[in-house]
Design a protein around this motif. Structure first.
Motif, PDB file in Angstrom:
ATOM      1  N   TYR A  77       0.833  -1.201   0.000  1.00  0.00           N
ATOM      2  CA  TYR A  77       0.000   0.000   0.000  1.00  0.00           C
ATOM      3  C   TYR A  77       0.874   1.259   0.000  1.00  0.00           C
ATOM      4  O   TYR A  77       0.666   2.180  -0.784  1.00  0.00           O
ATOM      5  CB  TYR A  77      -0.914  -0.021   1.231  1.00  0.00           C
ATOM      6  CG  TYR A  77      -1.816   1.178   1.336  1.00  0.00           C
ATOM      7  CD1 TYR A  77      -3.055   1.187   0.702  1.00  0.00           C
ATOM      8  CD2 TYR A  77      -1.432   2.310   2.053  1.00  0.00           C
ATOM      9  CE1 TYR A  77      -3.887   2.288   0.785  1.00  0.00           C
ATOM     10  CE2 TYR A  77      -2.254   3.418   2.144  1.00  0.00           C
ATOM     11  CZ  TYR A  77      -3.478   3.399   1.509  1.00  0.00           C
ATOM     12  OH  TYR A  77      -4.291   4.501   1.582  1.00  0.00           O
TER      13      TYR A  77
ATOM     14  N   ASP B  23      -1.486  11.728   2.444  1.00  0.00           N
ATOM     15  CA  ASP B  23      -0.808  11.725   3.716  1.00  0.00           C
ATOM     16  C   ASP B  23      -1.116  10.480   4.531  1.00  0.00           C
ATOM     17  O   ASP B  23      -0.583  10.255   5.598  1.00  0.00           O
ATOM     18  CB  ASP B  23      -1.259  12.980   4.473  1.00  0.00           C
ATOM     19  CG  ASP B  23      -0.454  13.170   5.725  1.00  0.00           C
ATOM     20  OD1 ASP B  23       0.776  13.081   5.621  1.00  0.00           O
ATOM     21  OD2 ASP B  23      -1.045  13.343   6.790  1.00  0.00           O
ATOM     22  N   ILE B  24      -2.030   9.673   4.009  1.00  0.00           N
ATOM     23  CA  ILE B  24      -2.477   8.524   4.781  1.00  0.00           C
ATOM     24  C   ILE B  24      -1.465   7.391   4.615  1.00  0.00           C
ATOM     25  O   ILE B  24      -1.095   7.064   3.499  1.00  0.00           O
ATOM     26  CB  ILE B  24      -3.848   8.078   4.266  1.00  0.00           C
ATOM     27  CG1 ILE B  24      -4.830   9.249   4.352  1.00  0.00           C
ATOM     28  CG2 ILE B  24      -4.360   6.887   5.059  1.00  0.00           C
ATOM     29  CD1 ILE B  24      -6.139   9.004   3.660  1.00  0.00           C
ATOM     30  N   CYS B  25      -1.018   6.807   5.720  1.00  0.00           N
ATOM     31  CA  CYS B  25      -0.102   5.689   5.557  1.00  0.00           C
ATOM     32  C   CYS B  25      -0.733   4.420   6.130  1.00  0.00           C
ATOM     33  O   CYS B  25      -1.701   4.468   6.879  1.00  0.00           O
ATOM     34  CB  CYS B  25       1.253   5.974   6.180  1.00  0.00           C
ATOM     35  SG  CYS B  25       1.188   6.133   7.950  1.00  0.00           S
TER      36      CYS B  25
ATOM     37  N   GLU C  60       0.008   2.255   8.357  1.00  0.00           N
ATOM     38  CA  GLU C  60      -0.089   1.984   9.794  1.00  0.00           C
ATOM     39  C   GLU C  60      -1.221   2.756  10.470  1.00  0.00           C
ATOM     40  O   GLU C  60      -1.652   2.412  11.571  1.00  0.00           O
ATOM     41  CB  GLU C  60       1.244   2.256  10.498  1.00  0.00           C
ATOM     42  CG  GLU C  60       2.296   1.180  10.233  1.00  0.00           C
ATOM     43  CD  GLU C  60       2.021  -0.171  10.917  1.00  0.00           C
ATOM     44  OE1 GLU C  60       1.575  -0.186  12.074  1.00  0.00           O
ATOM     45  OE2 GLU C  60       2.249  -1.206  10.268  1.00  0.00           O
ATOM     46  N   ASP C  61      -1.700   3.825   9.822  1.00  0.00           N
ATOM     47  CA  ASP C  61      -2.883   4.506  10.358  1.00  0.00           C
ATOM     48  C   ASP C  61      -4.055   3.534  10.377  1.00  0.00           C
ATOM     49  O   ASP C  61      -4.872   3.526  11.284  1.00  0.00           O
ATOM     50  CB  ASP C  61      -3.320   5.673   9.448  1.00  0.00           C
ATOM     51  CG  ASP C  61      -2.394   6.866   9.573  1.00  0.00           C
ATOM     52  OD1 ASP C  61      -1.732   6.990  10.610  1.00  0.00           O
ATOM     53  OD2 ASP C  61      -2.344   7.666   8.628  1.00  0.00           O
ATOM     54  N   MET C  62      -4.144   2.780   9.297  1.00  0.00           N
ATOM     55  CA  MET C  62      -5.327   1.946   9.112  1.00  0.00           C
ATOM     56  C   MET C  62      -5.167   0.536   9.628  1.00  0.00           C
ATOM     57  O   MET C  62      -6.078  -0.051  10.149  1.00  0.00           O
ATOM     58  CB  MET C  62      -5.680   1.924   7.642  1.00  0.00           C
ATOM     59  CG  MET C  62      -6.116   3.307   7.204  1.00  0.00           C
ATOM     60  SD  MET C  62      -6.489   3.381   5.498  1.00  0.00           S
ATOM     61  CE  MET C  62      -4.873   3.403   4.789  1.00  0.00           C
TER      62      MET C  62
ATOM     63  N   ARG D 195      -8.575   5.427  16.977  1.00  0.00           N
ATOM     64  CA  ARG D 195      -7.125   5.380  16.762  1.00  0.00           C
ATOM     65  C   ARG D 195      -6.680   5.879  15.398  1.00  0.00           C
ATOM     66  O   ARG D 195      -5.778   6.690  15.271  1.00  0.00           O
ATOM     67  CB  ARG D 195      -6.618   3.944  16.963  1.00  0.00           C
ATOM     68  CG  ARG D 195      -5.122   3.817  17.145  1.00  0.00           C
ATOM     69  CD  ARG D 195      -4.619   2.449  16.714  1.00  0.00           C
ATOM     70  NE  ARG D 195      -4.672   2.335  15.280  1.00  0.00           N
ATOM     71  CZ  ARG D 195      -3.638   2.600  14.477  1.00  0.00           C
ATOM     72  NH1 ARG D 195      -2.490   2.945  14.991  1.00  0.00           N
ATOM     73  NH2 ARG D 195      -3.762   2.513  13.171  1.00  0.00           N
TER      74      ARG D 195
ATOM     75  N   TYR E 128      -4.872  12.825  12.704  1.00  0.00           N
ATOM     76  CA  TYR E 128      -5.428  13.914  11.900  1.00  0.00           C
ATOM     77  C   TYR E 128      -5.995  15.048  12.727  1.00  0.00           C
ATOM     78  O   TYR E 128      -6.304  16.106  12.187  1.00  0.00           O
ATOM     79  CB  TYR E 128      -6.465  13.355  10.913  1.00  0.00           C
ATOM     80  CG  TYR E 128      -5.811  12.309  10.064  1.00  0.00           C
ATOM     81  CD1 TYR E 128      -4.920  12.694   9.074  1.00  0.00           C
ATOM     82  CD2 TYR E 128      -5.985  10.963  10.320  1.00  0.00           C
ATOM     83  CE1 TYR E 128      -4.238  11.749   8.339  1.00  0.00           C
ATOM     84  CE2 TYR E 128      -5.310  10.011   9.589  1.00  0.00           C
ATOM     85  CZ  TYR E 128      -4.442  10.403   8.598  1.00  0.00           C
ATOM     86  OH  TYR E 128      -3.760   9.472   7.885  1.00  0.00           O
TER      87      TYR E 128
END
Lengths: 204, 220
Positions: A103, A115-117, A119-121, B99, B104
């Motif tokens: 991803y 900016d979404i990586c 490990e955020d998800m 989480r 953000y």
């Protein structure tokens, strides 16, 4: 290393399913606790060709596929301590690592400023740093501040915005009331909104 | 109680890492809040892993070098820092975020006060479309509108209604051009939602239609 010796003797006949999962779990635990290279080699020989098969389906070319394999297995070696057999099998864990790396690789290739990586998800390899966790939150703009920004608008723009957004009038009504052309109302509104937005962005 | 969830297709695409980033983020936030979807996701991941890891590619001489290289690498430090839960603050109220959205909270470009007792904070995710935290005060509402694209909304705190049904904390709501709705809340604590929108709103009734030229305010 008793565990390692026992397992190595079973090499000739490959078990399957749950047995493989148990075997690989034990190797992972040995890697985590003793940095055992022989155990990691077992994991590598079992999983590298499988991750590569997955990677070849996902990535555009061979080189990228190999990069995905390398990254995935390097994480397994470096972060074996994060594997938790109670949460799932080794192959699920390794698959989720590969999925996350895939991803992030694709995201970089798109050259978009996303900016979404991963490990955020999917917190598979989650080790938050202290600095990340301690960043404070002081970005709010209070109602008062918004009011101040609003009062900072030029008088003519303020009148138009107030009439449209606070009193709910139409642009035509505002034009008639102020005795100015509709086009002027439109341009004042546009400028005011633009200005407010700039102020909000700067304020922050 | 959470009644609205992403469908199986959405969860599966999410688990494969195949959906758009904004969509993935909001599904992740929902699964942080919803034990049922979290369990489903675990099952889906196990199944995907079983399929993905079933096939082996042919042996490659490059593997030996790769293994040797990896074994040179140091172990990552095993220190896990317990993470401090970040809160979103607005107007004296504090909200705990799921989480996946915590990071953000720092990216908010300030709250704007919109007509109808609404507060909105855009989050710059760098995606196509936009992402916002929206807070409706008690009695607050958004003028009746529909969407040109798809709007995904996650209720983070409180509850609201939109003339179609009621929504509770944790609900995952999908709205498209087929729906005309008028979100409003009567909950004392108001309602905080996170939403992902791929095209501007289109206001459909009364005076609010005049907002259409300005729907970039809602969608800048």
């Amino acid at each position: 290393m008793l565990v390692g010796i026992q397992l190595e003797t079973r090499q000739t006949q490959r078990p399957s399913g749950p047995e493989i999962a148990n075997e690989m779990s034990t190797y992972l635990q040995t890697v985590a606790s003793e940095r055992c290279k022989a155990s990691f080699a077992e994991i590598f020989h079992y999983f590298a060709p499988r991750v590569r098969s997955y990677a070849l389906k996902q990535m555009k070319n061979e080189a990228q596929a190999m990069e995905l394999v390398q990254e995935t297995l390097a994480n397994v070696w470096q972060k074996a301590h994060l594997f938790n057999a109670e949460k799932g099998s080794p192959s699920t864990w390794i698959f989720t690592i590969a999925r996350n790396i895939r991803y992030d690789m694709l995201r970089k290739q798109q050259k978009r400023k996303e900016d979404i990586c991963s490990e955020d998800m999917w917190p598979v390899l989650c080790e938050q740093t202290a600095s990340d966790a301690e960043v404070s939150l002081d970005h709010q703009v209070t109602l008062e501040q918004v009011g101040q920004l609003f009062s900072g608008l030029p008088v003519k723009q303020k009148a138009v915005i107030e009439a449209i957004y606070v009193e709910g009038k139409s642009q035509q009504e505002v034009a008639d009331e102020l005795g100015i052309p509709l086009g002027t109302v439109k341009s004042r509104t546009r400028l005011a909104l633009q200005r407010l937005r700039e102020m909000l962005e700067k304020d922050d | 109680m959470i009644k609205l969830h992403p469908n199986s297709q959405q969860l599966s695409e999410f688990a494969q890492g195949q959906c758009d980033s904004g969509v993935a983020l909001i599904i992740a936030a929902h699964t942080d809040m919803c034990r049922q979807c979290k369990q489903k996701l675990t099952l889906i991941e196990a199944e995907l892993a079983r399929e993905a890891m079933a096939e082996k590619s042919s042996p490659d001489p490059a593997f030996d070098t790769m293994l040797a290289n990896i074994l040179q690498m140091p172990a990552a430090s095993g220190i896990e820092v317990s993470y401090k839960q970040k809160k979103l603050e607005l107007d004296g109220k504090e909200f705990v975020l799921p989480r996946s959205l915590q990071r953000y909270a720092d990216k908010i470009n300030g709250w704007s006060h919109l007509p109808g007792k609404l507060w909105q904070a855009r989050v710059d995710l760098g995606i196509d479309g936009r992402a916002d935290f929206t807070y409706m005060e008690k009695g607050g509402s958004v003028p009746e509108h529909t969407h040109r694209g798809t709007e995904l909304t996650l209720v983070l705190d409180g509850e609201f209604s939109d003339g179609i049904r009621n929504y509770d904390t944790g609900d995952f709501i999908e709205r498209s051009c087929d729906h005309v709705h008028t979100p409003h809340t009567e909950a004392d604590e108001g309602c905080l939602v996170f939403s992902i929108l791929d095209k501007p709103l289109h206001f459909t009734s009364g005076i609010a239609r005049l907002l259409n030229p300005f729907s970039q305010l809602f969608f800048k």
